[in-house]
Design a protein around this motif. Sequence first.
Motif, PDB file in Angstrom:
ATOM      1  N   ASP A   1       0.286   6.559  -9.741  1.00 23.08           N
ATOM      2  CA  ASP A   1       0.322   5.619  -8.529  1.00 23.08           C
ATOM      3  C   ASP A   1      -0.579   6.479  -7.169  1.00 23.08           C
ATOM      4  O   ASP A   1      -0.344   7.726  -7.322  1.00 23.08           O
ATOM      5  N   ASP A   2      -1.000   5.868  -6.335  1.00 24.13           N
ATOM      6  CA  ASP A   2      -1.543   6.363  -5.199  1.00 24.13           C
ATOM      7  C   ASP A   2      -2.562   7.423  -5.461  1.00 24.13           C
ATOM      8  O   ASP A   2      -2.815   8.507  -4.926  1.00 24.13           O
ATOM      9  N   PHE A   3      -3.427   7.118  -6.593  1.00 27.26           N
ATOM     10  CA  PHE A   3      -4.266   8.160  -7.353  1.00 27.26           C
ATOM     11  C   PHE A   3      -5.395   8.232  -6.399  1.00 27.26           C
ATOM     12  O   PHE A   3      -5.798   7.333  -5.390  1.00 27.26           O
TER      13      PHE A   3
ATOM     14  N   ILE B   1      -5.600   3.030  -7.455  1.00 26.39           N
ATOM     15  CA  ILE B   1      -6.557   3.360  -6.347  1.00 26.39           C
ATOM     16  C   ILE B   1      -5.730   3.112  -5.275  1.00 26.39           C
ATOM     17  O   ILE B   1      -5.020   2.093  -5.044  1.00 26.39           O
ATOM     18  N   ASP B   2      -5.308   4.104  -4.496  1.00 24.45           N
ATOM     19  CA  ASP B   2      -4.449   4.210  -3.096  1.00 24.45           C
ATOM     20  C   ASP B   2      -5.039   3.257  -2.003  1.00 24.45           C
ATOM     21  O   ASP B   2      -6.189   3.190  -1.894  1.00 24.45           O
ATOM     22  N   ARG B   3      -4.075   2.690  -1.600  1.00 26.18           N
ATOM     23  CA  ARG B   3      -4.412   1.587  -0.658  1.00 26.18           C
ATOM     24  C   ARG B   3      -5.172   2.313   0.412  1.00 26.18           C
ATOM     25  O   ARG B   3      -6.082   1.403   1.178  1.00 26.18           O
TER      26      ARG B   3
ATOM     27  N   ALA C   1      -6.524  -1.467  -8.077  1.00 22.89           N
ATOM     28  CA  ALA C   1      -6.621  -1.381  -6.588  1.00 22.89           C
ATOM     29  C   ALA C   1      -5.150  -1.915  -6.041  1.00 22.89           C
ATOM     30  O   ALA C   1      -5.079  -3.025  -6.291  1.00 22.89           O
ATOM     31  N   GLU C   2      -4.616  -0.965  -5.046  1.00 19.54           N
ATOM     32  CA  GLU C   2      -3.482  -1.434  -4.486  1.00 19.54           C
ATOM     33  C   GLU C   2      -3.905  -1.798  -2.999  1.00 19.54           C
ATOM     34  O   GLU C   2      -4.839  -1.414  -2.403  1.00 19.54           O
ATOM     35  N   GLY C   3      -3.273  -2.526  -2.347  1.00 23.36           N
ATOM     36  CA  GLY C   3      -3.467  -3.041  -0.889  1.00 23.36           C
ATOM     37  C   GLY C   3      -4.680  -3.696  -0.632  1.00 23.36           C
ATOM     38  O   GLY C   3      -5.305  -3.719   0.545  1.00 23.36           O
TER      39      GLY C   3
END
Length: 275
Positions: free
Chosen positions: A179-181, A201-203, A235-237
């Motif tokens: 998470d939050d890579f 991939i972190d936001r 991808a997050e966010g």
Amino acid sequence: QAKARGRNGYRFYAPSMTGEGVERLRLETFLRRSIEKEEVFLNYQPQVEIDTGKLIGVEALLRWNHPELGLVPPFRFIPLAEDTGFINQLGKWVLYEACRQMVRWQEAGLHVPKIAVNLSVKQFERGSIVSMVADILRETGLEPQRLQLEVTESVIMNTGDAMAFINDLHKIGVGLAIDDFGTGYSSLAYLKQLPVQTLKIDRSFIKDISTDVNDEAIAIAIIQLGKSMNLSVIAEGVETDEQAAFLLRHGCNQAQGYYYSRPVSPEDLLQRWKS
Ligand code: C2E
Ligand code: MG
Ligand code: MG
Ligand code: MG
């Protein structure tokens, strides 16, 4: 004490001015009873395939609604739960509830391919995590392959036995995502030693992806890294059409974010995705 009523009818918690220590103690006391009082619940955020819009999974996100405090955000109560050790009970509750929800959706006619559940570093320190996960999978009947555990880079770097735990989890069939890579300090060497399947991939890198050349470079590098190591990258966010298009153009076809959906109740998820 500031309490605004949100769009969805929840009041949102804002710390009072009584002093940090007092406030913390109050939160701690309330938090300890949150499970038995049935104040905690999960929301689920869809993860989608960008080019088709298909549902590929959901992430379970913990919510705490206290009758006096209102809706307390995770960034306030999760660190507290970690400090007090309550995270172990809370984490177990989350995992059980998330797995059971997968079965409930299935029974209601919605197949959700995969559920992602966040794990805290403290849950690894307690040791018995592997048997806890195995027990819950057996009790709920969820196939291990449909569970993905999310850990941050710091979990891996700060947990003495993380390697052993993670290999054991892999052996029972559950997936692992980082998470939050890109935000943690980490040596990339662990990536090739661990049975990781997914990088998130972190936001923070997605936010200005099409305007900030550094964020752009980092996102592309993570996508490439994932490709060459045979990992899936999500991808997050993701909040805009442009961000989604950028990701697709650069070879990342999985996303999670407000552009697709906010975290929602199990009923809302069922309604939106059941064909
Ligand atoms: P996370 O695991 O990185 O979860 C993603 C967070 O980003 C969630 O915040 C989600 O609501 C938010 N998010 C998703 N899409 C967007 C977007 O497009 N824009 C913006 N601005 N935000 C977006 P949330 O639910 O507040 O959770 C925050 C963090 O709390 C999580 O970050 C996770 O680290 C932790 N957390 C939540 N549930 C649990 C849990 O059950 N156990 C543990 N240990 N931690 C949890
Ligand atoms: Mg997560
Ligand atoms: Mg994340
Ligand atoms: Mg994050």
